[in-house]
Design an enzyme around this catalytic site. Structure first.
Site, short mmCIF file in Angstrom:
data_model
loop_
_atom_site.label_atom_id
_atom_site.label_comp_id
_atom_site.label_asym_id
_atom_site.label_seq_id
_atom_site.Cartn_x
_atom_site.Cartn_y
_atom_site.Cartn_z
N SER A 178 0.83 -1.20 0.00
CA SER A 178 0.00 0.00 0.00
C SER A 178 0.88 1.25 0.00
O SER A 178 1.70 1.43 -0.88
CB SER A 178 -0.94 -0.05 1.21
OG SER A 178 -1.92 0.95 1.14
N ASP A 320 -5.06 -3.80 -2.61
CA ASP A 320 -4.16 -3.44 -1.50
C ASP A 320 -3.40 -4.64 -0.95
O ASP A 320 -3.98 -5.59 -0.42
CB ASP A 320 -5.01 -2.80 -0.40
CG ASP A 320 -4.17 -2.14 0.68
OD1 ASP A 320 -3.02 -2.56 0.88
OD2 ASP A 320 -4.67 -1.21 1.32
#
Length: 487
Positions: A178, A320
């Site tokens: 991320s 993510d």
């Protein structure tokens, strides 16, 4: 004494540079009598007798020019936890450094290795020495910097990386999920000269002012309210359009980006120059930053044999990376022989369950056990309700994601954590002002400073071995070329 102590504490808290912090930390240790503790070999925390004997032997062999004996002695073992000297508790006693015996031993190992690599050891064939250094490097292992999922807390990671880079301690292997993936890619796609400009205070402030407000108006319950175009422009501005292999050839840094599958029955991936050399880093970062509910899943891109852009695994989409593998420690260890992990951890879901060090004593053991018990209960709870909520796709997705997050490992050998005011999960994607972002960067630097000397000591030998192997490889290549010319 108390007033003087308070002044030193204020100096530590308000330090504007690592040199200022270091000077205050050394004064603090002197006032607490810990300079004496450092100077004395004896401690129940490590085998000081065997390390002293080994240090004296290495010094004697090097001083007498006994290269064969020195090589034999080093062959007995080079590793970071000789006699327990790698114990985290040895680096928590004082604010700066540890036992002087350990410092001297590490420095002597480095000096002995450099001696054997030099012209002073020409009585040992170059090939034999090269084979020894390769084996020593493999046995000693390597270090990696792991940057967690972070949302807008990615600026804390930037401060950590900046602090390590300024002290020339940035590991050659970086992994990020991320927001951590964005920082890893930023560092791993720019040369050292470029990074000198990027880490200049005036440049950082200009970039921060451009990025402040990026998440303005974000609401986690209203998907896709952040303009995708804005995020793509940020990635394009910060990350050159390079593949993982091209970035490695440019910088010598191994970037690793963690991505999670958007579909069921797929596994997470760790993208890098080893496993996916032709994948484009920019798309990998976009995927790793695709927070569910905020950004759509991403199809990766790669270059084909003609250097043309094309989809990579076109039928699959990714999200993510922190959802399924925030800290891909096992994969990084397997790929690069890493056995020492420096973790910058800002994931607010993980922070309540972790502490800065592996080794615990006294009340720390109880707190560690309580954290683990709480996490296990929460994990068990998500598994119990998984079936009842299975008929509701949205709830089921949230429960499965929560279970995946709780089941992961989030710590390493050295854990750099943000101040408690940044532990709130609701601030993960909140709007940040320019001043808040600049403060987060400074928070990252300050959180890193107390670990700098530990990192320097624990990575010193691996840095020496890496440098020796690079130089020796060039010498062997040149020798081979000269031999071919003569023949």
């Amino acid at each position: 004494m108390s007033r003087r102590k308070d002044v030193i504490e204020q100096e530590l808290a308000n330090a504007e540079s690592y040199d200022q912090w270091k000077a205050a930390a050394i004064r603090s240790d002197e006032k607490r009598g810990l300079d004496y503790w450092k100077s004395v070999d004896r401690s129940g925390l490590y085998d000081f007798k065997s390390i002293r004997l080994r240090l004296d032997r290495l010094r004697s062999l090097r001083a007498s020019g006994d290269n064969q004996g020195l090589l034999f002695s080093l062959n007995e073992g080079i590793h970071g936890n000789m006699g327990g000297m790698g114990s985290a508790n040895l680096y928590k006693k004082a604010r700066f450094g540890t036992k002087q015996l350990i410092v001297e031993y590490i420095e002597e190992i480095g000096s002995a290795l450099l001696h054997l690599a030099s012209d002073k050891a020409e009585d040992i064939p170059l090939e034999e020495r090269f084979e020894f250094f390769q084996r020593a490097s493999h046995c000693f292992g390597r270090s990696a910097l792991m940057l967690s999922g972070s949302g807008t807390l990615l600026y804390f990671h930037l401060g950590v990386v900046k602090a390590l880079w300024e002290q020339q301690l940035l590991p050659p292997i970086l992994s990020g999920s991320s927001g951590g993936a964005l920082i890893s890619a930023l560092v791993g796609t720019h040369t050292r000269a470029d990074l000198a400009k990027i880490f200049a205070p005036e440049y950082i402030r200009i970039e921060v002012e451009r990025d402040a407000g990026l998440f303005s108006g974000f609401n986690i319950f209203k998907p896709n309210v952040i303009p995708q175009k804005v995020v793509e422009e940020l990635h394009e501005r910060l990350i050159p359009d390079l593949t993982f292999q091209e970035a490695y050839e440019l910088t010598g840094l191994q970037i690793n980006v963690s991505v999670a599958p958007a579909e069921k029955h797929q596994t997470s991936r760790l993208l890098n120059a080893v496993a996916s050399p032709n994948v484009l880093i920019r798309e990998a970062v976009k995927a790793s930053c695709a927070f569910p509910g905020a950004f759509p899943p991403v199809t990766l891109a790669a270059k084909n044999q003609r250097g043309e852009r094309q989809p990579y695994l076109a039928s699959r989409k990714w999200i993510d990376g922190s959802v399924s593998n925030d800290m891909p420690i096992k994969r990084v260890a397997r790929l690069y022989g890493v056995n020492h992990f420096i973790v910058s951890q800002t994931n607010p879901i993980a922070l309540p369950f972790i502490s800065e060090s592996k080794d615990q004593q006294g009340w720390g053991i109880i707190k560690h056990a309580m954290r683990n018990t709480t996490r296990e209960w929460l994990l068990a709870g998500t598994k119990l309700i998984a079936k009842p909520v299975g008929l509701n796709p949205s709830l089921s997705k949230v429960v499965n994601m929560t279970s995946s997050v709780l089941a992961q490992t989030y710590t390493g050998d050295i854990n750099i954590l943000p101040p408690r005011r940044l532990h709130n999960p609701m601030g993960l994607l909140s709007e940040r002002s320019t001043e808040e972002i600049m403060q987060m960067i400074k928070d990252g630097e300050r959180a890193c400073w107390p670990h700098i000397e530990t990192i320097r000591l624990q990575t010193s030998v691996s840095h020496v071995l890496d440098r020796i192997l690079r130089d020796m490889e060039l010498r062997l290549i040149n020798d081979s070329k000269q031999t071919r010319r003569k023949s």
